[in-house]
Motif scaffolding. Structure first.
Motif, PDB file in Angstrom:
ATOM      1  N   GLN A 157      51.187  53.434  71.398  1.00 32.64           N
ATOM      2  CA  GLN A 157      51.464  54.772  71.905  1.00 32.64           C
ATOM      3  C   GLN A 157      50.920  55.847  70.966  1.00 32.64           C
ATOM      4  O   GLN A 157      50.376  56.853  71.418  1.00 32.64           O
ATOM      5  N   ARG A 158      51.021  55.630  69.642  1.00 29.91           N
ATOM      6  CA  ARG A 158      50.454  56.590  68.702  1.00 29.91           C
ATOM      7  C   ARG A 158      48.933  56.626  68.795  1.00 29.91           C
ATOM      8  O   ARG A 158      48.324  57.695  68.706  1.00 29.91           O
ATOM      9  N   ALA A 159      48.310  55.467  68.992  1.00 24.10           N
ATOM     10  CA  ALA A 159      46.852  55.416  69.111  1.00 24.10           C
ATOM     11  C   ALA A 159      46.388  56.135  70.369  1.00 24.10           C
ATOM     12  O   ALA A 159      45.364  56.822  70.358  1.00 24.10           O
ATOM     13  N   ILE A 160      47.143  56.020  71.449  1.00 29.01           N
ATOM     14  CA  ILE A 160      46.800  56.755  72.678  1.00 29.01           C
ATOM     15  C   ILE A 160      46.906  58.248  72.429  1.00 29.01           C
ATOM     16  O   ILE A 160      46.037  59.027  72.824  1.00 29.01           O
ATOM     17  N   GLY A 161      47.974  58.671  71.763  1.00 23.76           N
ATOM     18  CA  GLY A 161      48.128  60.085  71.442  1.00 23.76           C
ATOM     19  C   GLY A 161      47.009  60.601  70.549  1.00 23.76           C
ATOM     20  O   GLY A 161      46.531  61.722  70.719  1.00 23.76           O
ATOM     21  N   ASP A 162      46.563  59.774  69.597  1.00 23.46           N
ATOM     22  CA  ASP A 162      45.455  60.161  68.714  1.00 23.46           C
ATOM     23  C   ASP A 162      44.130  60.230  69.463  1.00 23.46           C
ATOM     24  O   ASP A 162      43.249  61.001  69.103  1.00 23.46           O
ATOM     25  N   SER A 163      43.983  59.413  70.484  1.00 21.41           N
ATOM     26  CA  SER A 163      42.698  59.343  71.184  1.00 21.41           C
ATOM     27  C   SER A 163      42.471  60.525  72.127  1.00 21.41           C
ATOM     28  O   SER A 163      41.339  60.781  72.517  1.00 21.41           O
ATOM     29  N   VAL A 164      43.523  61.237  72.475  1.00 21.47           N
ATOM     30  CA  VAL A 164      43.360  62.361  73.401  1.00 21.47           C
ATOM     31  C   VAL A 164      42.458  63.453  72.817  1.00 21.47           C
ATOM     32  O   VAL A 164      41.466  63.820  73.437  1.00 21.47           O
ATOM     33  N   PRO A 165      42.734  63.975  71.620  1.00 22.05           N
ATOM     34  CA  PRO A 165      41.846  65.039  71.123  1.00 22.05           C
ATOM     35  C   PRO A 165      40.514  64.528  70.567  1.00 22.05           C
ATOM     36  O   PRO A 165      39.503  65.201  70.675  1.00 22.05           O
ATOM     37  N   GLY A 198      39.106  61.164  71.006  1.00 20.71           N
ATOM     38  CA  GLY A 198      38.396  60.127  71.744  1.00 20.71           C
ATOM     39  C   GLY A 198      38.524  58.749  71.119  1.00 20.71           C
ATOM     40  O   GLY A 198      38.062  57.768  71.674  1.00 20.71           O
ATOM     41  N   PHE A 199      39.160  58.671  69.932  1.00 17.71           N
ATOM     42  CA  PHE A 199      39.344  57.394  69.241  1.00 17.71           C
ATOM     43  C   PHE A 199      40.799  57.235  68.833  1.00 17.71           C
ATOM     44  O   PHE A 199      41.431  58.179  68.377  1.00 17.71           O
ATOM     45  N   GLY A 200      41.307  56.030  68.991  1.00 11.05           N
ATOM     46  CA  GLY A 200      42.641  55.697  68.515  1.00 11.05           C
ATOM     47  C   GLY A 200      42.576  54.365  67.790  1.00 11.05           C
ATOM     48  O   GLY A 200      42.112  53.384  68.352  1.00 11.05           O
ATOM     49  N   TRP A 201      43.009  54.322  66.533  1.00 11.91           N
ATOM     50  CA  TRP A 201      42.899  53.130  65.713  1.00 11.91           C
ATOM     51  C   TRP A 201      44.252  52.482  65.517  1.00 11.91           C
ATOM     52  O   TRP A 201      45.256  53.156  65.331  1.00 11.91           O
ATOM     53  N   ILE A 202      44.241  51.153  65.530  1.00 16.53           N
ATOM     54  CA  ILE A 202      45.423  50.369  65.184  1.00 16.53           C
ATOM     55  C   ILE A 202      44.978  49.342  64.152  1.00 16.53           C
ATOM     56  O   ILE A 202      44.021  48.601  64.383  1.00 16.53           O
ATOM     57  N   GLU A 203      45.669  49.320  63.029  1.00 15.70           N
ATOM     58  CA  GLU A 203      45.361  48.328  62.000  1.00 15.70           C
ATOM     59  C   GLU A 203      46.486  47.298  61.984  1.00 15.70           C
ATOM     60  O   GLU A 203      47.655  47.633  61.813  1.00 15.70           O
ATOM     61  N   CYS A 204      46.124  46.058  62.194  1.00 17.36           N
ATOM     62  CA  CYS A 204      47.085  44.964  62.175  1.00 17.36           C
ATOM     63  C   CYS A 204      46.695  43.999  61.072  1.00 17.36           C
ATOM     64  O   CYS A 204      45.513  43.750  60.859  1.00 17.36           O
ATOM     65  N   GLY A 205      47.668  43.472  60.398  1.00 13.67           N
ATOM     66  CA  GLY A 205      47.357  42.528  59.340  1.00 13.67           C
ATOM     67  C   GLY A 205      48.586  41.714  58.979  1.00 13.67           C
ATOM     68  O   GLY A 205      49.685  41.939  59.489  1.00 13.67           O
ATOM     69  N   TYR A 206      48.366  40.776  58.107  1.00 13.70           N
ATOM     70  CA  TYR A 206      49.448  39.906  57.639  1.00 13.70           C
ATOM     71  C   TYR A 206      49.558  40.039  56.130  1.00 13.70           C
ATOM     72  O   TYR A 206      48.579  39.868  55.415  1.00 13.70           O
TER      73      TYR A 206
END
Length: 66
Positions: A46-54, A56-64
């Protein structure tokens, strides 16, 4: 805008390439879906979608990190 683009929690489906790995695929599907809940990816998505509005890019970093 976010409810339009993201209305349901993600569910990961795993399809085995060979019938001999069907049990592995089923186990992997359960593990991946458990991790989606455990890592709280819904909030990140949801945060990445909100970031992508202005921008055009929304990043999610996943890791272990053990």
């Amino acid at each position: 805008m976010i409810p339009t683009l993201y209305s349901r929690d993600p569910h990961i489906y795993v399809k085995p390439r060979r019938t001999s790995s069907a049990a592995f695929a089923e186990t992997m599907e359960e593990i991946l879906n458990y991790n989606v809940d455990e890592l709280k990816l819904k909030d990140s998505i949801q945060r990445a979608i909100g970031d992508s509005v202005p921008s055009g890019f929304g990043w999610i970093e996943c890791g272990y990190h053990p």
